[in-house]
Write a protein that holds these residues in place. Structure first.
Motif, short mmCIF file in Angstrom:
data_model
loop_
_atom_site.label_atom_id
_atom_site.label_comp_id
_atom_site.label_asym_id
_atom_site.label_seq_id
_atom_site.Cartn_x
_atom_site.Cartn_y
_atom_site.Cartn_z
N LEU A 59 0.85 -1.17 0.00
CA LEU A 59 0.00 0.00 0.00
C LEU A 59 0.89 1.23 0.00
O LEU A 59 2.01 1.21 0.52
N PHE A 60 0.38 2.30 -0.57
CA PHE A 60 1.09 3.57 -0.63
C PHE A 60 0.24 4.61 0.08
O PHE A 60 -0.93 4.81 -0.26
N VAL A 61 0.82 5.24 1.08
CA VAL A 61 0.09 6.21 1.90
C VAL A 61 0.66 7.60 1.64
O VAL A 61 1.87 7.83 1.75
N VAL A 62 -0.23 8.52 1.29
CA VAL A 62 0.16 9.91 1.06
C VAL A 62 0.13 10.66 2.37
O VAL A 62 -0.89 10.67 3.08
N GLU A 63 1.26 11.29 2.71
CA GLU A 63 1.33 12.18 3.85
C GLU A 63 1.16 13.61 3.35
O GLU A 63 1.78 14.02 2.37
N ASN A 72 4.29 -2.21 3.62
CA ASN A 72 4.35 -3.60 3.19
C ASN A 72 3.07 -4.35 3.56
O ASN A 72 2.26 -3.88 4.37
N ALA A 73 2.90 -5.52 2.99
CA ALA A 73 1.68 -6.30 3.20
C ALA A 73 1.48 -6.67 4.66
O ALA A 73 0.34 -6.91 5.09
N ARG A 78 8.08 1.15 5.24
CA ARG A 78 9.46 1.23 4.80
C ARG A 78 10.07 2.57 5.21
O ARG A 78 9.43 3.61 5.07
N PRO A 79 11.29 2.58 5.72
CA PRO A 79 11.87 3.83 6.24
C PRO A 79 12.13 4.88 5.17
O PRO A 79 12.06 6.09 5.45
N THR A 80 12.43 4.46 3.94
CA THR A 80 12.69 5.42 2.86
C THR A 80 11.39 5.72 2.12
O THR A 80 10.73 4.80 1.62
#
Length: 411
Positions: A59-63, A72-73, A78-80
Motif C-alpha cells: 500500500l502507498f500512503v500519502v502524507e 508492506n503487506a 518502509r523507512p525510505t
C-alpha cells in the motif's frame, strides 16, 4: 437493527421523493458488524491510501506534507519514502499533497501521478496553484520514485483561498484519469465556478494520460469539442469532492462532496449515465436550497443519495469511501462505507428503492481522513491526527473501536 426512515419532502414538483433517514436511529455503533484492526502506524497526517495494482500487496500512503510512504503487506512502513517533495508542496489546512494514482499499466511502465498544491505564481494572489504531476518509479528499485522523471501535465490556478482544493485522483474502469477539483474556496462558491463549464474548479475532470504531449481529452467526454466549455469536464456542480470512488463490480461512481453550512452529501451516478451530470452546487446543499434560498431547481440536476446534517448525530465534513466488494466482511457486501472527519462516525449505507440509501453507523474513529482499498477489495481507513491506518474487519476479529473525538474539519 430496524431502519427508521421517513419520506422527508417532495422536491421541485418533479415527482422525485427523497427518503431522509433519521440519523438518531443509527447513533449507536453496530458492534456486531465490524471492528477496526490496527495495521500501520508512525505516519504523519495520512490523507490517502492506494494500492499499485501490481500484485505486490503493498500500500502507498500519502502524507499531507508531501511524502508517499510504502506500507508492506504485513503493515510495516518502509523507512525510505517512495517520494518526498516536501519543499515543493504548500501544506496545511486543506492544502498539501492530496492525491495519488497509479497508471493501470504501472507494473510494466512504472508511471504514477500525484496531485498537490504549491504557492501561486504571484504571492500577492494568496491561495495556491494545483498541480497534477507524472512520475516514474526507479527501474532499479520498485520502492523509490525517479525524482528526475517529474513532469507537470496539468496546472489549475486557485488564487485567494487555500480551501476547497479537492484532491482525489483515480483511474476509472475505462482507463482514463479522473480528477476531483474543489470550487476555489472561500464560502458559497466565491468564484461562481461550479456551474461554469469554462472553469475547471468545482468539477470532476476526466483526461487521457496516454494521449498528446501531456494529456488528451477523451472524445467521449460530455463537453469535448463544445464551445463554451472545457473538454476535460466530466461532471460539475461540486463544492469540494474530497474523495470519490468507483464500484469495482459495477463501475458506478460515488462522490462525497463536503458541505457548506448545514448538510454533507454523497452523490451517485450509474456507470452508463455518469458523464455530464450536474450535482447541483451552489443551488443546492444536499437536497436543500442554498442559492437561491428557494426555487433552486436546476434542469437535469442529480441530487444526492445520502445526506446528513451538521449536528450532534451527524458530522461536519464527509469523507467518502467505497462500496464494499471484498470477502473478509460478508455483512458489508454491496454497501457503501463512508465517514465524517469531525464527528468520527463511520457509516454503511444500503441501497433501497427509488434511489434511497439507508445509513447505519458501524464504528467511530477520530479524524477519518480517507478510506482505501487493497488489491483484494478489503477496506482500510486512516486516522489523520494519530498517523495510523486500520483495517476494517469482522467484529470478532479485532479490538474495540476507538472513541470518537471532535476535531476541526480539514476541508
Amino acid at each position: 437493527m430496524r431502519h427508521a426512515c421517513k419520506v422527508a419532502r417532495s422536491l421541485h414538483a418533479r415527482g422525485f421523493v427523497l427518503a431522509a433517514c433519521s440519523l438518531a436511529a443509527f447513533a449507536t455503533p453496530a458492534a456486531d458488524l465490524i471492528a477496526l484492526r490496527p495495521f500501520a502506524s508512525g505516519l504523519e497526517f495520512p490523507v490517502e491510501i492506494v494500492h499499485a495494482g501490481d500484485g505486490s500487496g503493498r500500500l502507498f500512503v500519502v502524507e499531507q506534507a508531501g511524502r508517499i510512504r510504502v506500507v508492506n503487506a504485513d503493515g510495516t512502513v518502509r523507512p525510505t519514502p517512495f517520494l518526498d517533495i516536501v519543499p515543493q508542496v504548500r501544506s496545511g489546512g486543506e492544502q498539501g499533497m492530496l492525491g495519488l494514482a497509479f497508471h493501470p499499466g504501472f507494473a510494466q511502465n512504472g508511471l504514477f501521478f500525484v496531485y498537490y498544491t504549491v504557492p501561486p505564481l504571484d504571492p500577492a494572489d494568496g491561495g495556491n496553484e494545483i498541480r497534477l504531476v507524472r512520475y516514474k518509479r526507479l527501474a532499479t528499485d520498485p520502492n523509490v520514485a525517479d525524482y528526475g522523471s517529474a513532469e507537470t501535465i496539468l496546472s489549475i490556478p486557485h488564487p485567494q483561498f487555500g480551501n476547497h482544493n479537492g484532491g482525489k485522483i483515480a483511474f476509472g474502469p475505462d482507463g482514463y484519469l479522473y480528477i476531483g477539483v474543489g470550487d476555489g474556496g472561500g464560502a458559497g462558491d466565491s468564484f461562481n465556478a461550479a456551474q461554469n463549464l469554462l472553469d475547471l474548479r468545482g468539477k470532476l475532470l476526466r483526461i487521457d494520460v496516454d494521449a498528446g504531449p501531456r494529456y488528451g481529452v477523451p472524445p467521449s467526454n460530455p463537453f469535448a469539442n463544445r464551445d463554451g466549455a472545457r473538454g476535460e469536464v466530466y461532471a460539475y456542480g461540486l463544492r469540494n469532492p474530497w474523495r470519490f470512488s468507483f464500484d469495482r463490480e459495477t463501475d458506478d461512481l460515488f462522490i462525497a462532496d463536503v458541505g457548506q453550512n448545514l448538510w454533507e452529501e454523497v452523490d451517485f451516478a450509474a456507470a452508463t449515465t455518469a458523464a455530464g451530470r450536474n450535482f447541483g452546487w451552489p443551488a443546492h446543499e444536499g437536497t436543500h436550497c442554498f442559492r437561491p434560498a428557494s426555487g433552486c431547481a436546476l434542469a437535469g440536476e442529480t441530487l444526492p443519495i445520502i445526506e446528513y446534517g451538521h449536528d450532534s448525530q451527524g458530522g461536519f465534513s464527509v469523507t467518502g469511501g467505497f462500496r464494499y466488494r471484498g470477502h473478509d466482511v460478508p455483512e458489508l457486501q454491496g454497501r457503501y462505507v463512508y465517514g465524517d472527519y469531525v464527528s468520527g462516525r463511520i457509516w454503511i449505507a444500503t441501497p433501497g428503492l427509488h434511489g434511497r440509501w439507508a445509513p447505519r453507523q458501524v464504528a467511530t474513529l477520530p479524524a477519518v481522513s480517507t478510506f482505501g482499498e487493497d488489491e483484494n477489495g478489503e477496506l482500510l481507513v486512516a486516522d489523520h491526527v494519530a498517523g495510523t491506518i486500520l483495517r476494517i474487519v469482522p467484529a470478532q476479529a479485532a479490538v474495540p473501536d476507538a472513541n470518537p473525538i471532535r476535531r476541526s474539519a480539514p476541508r
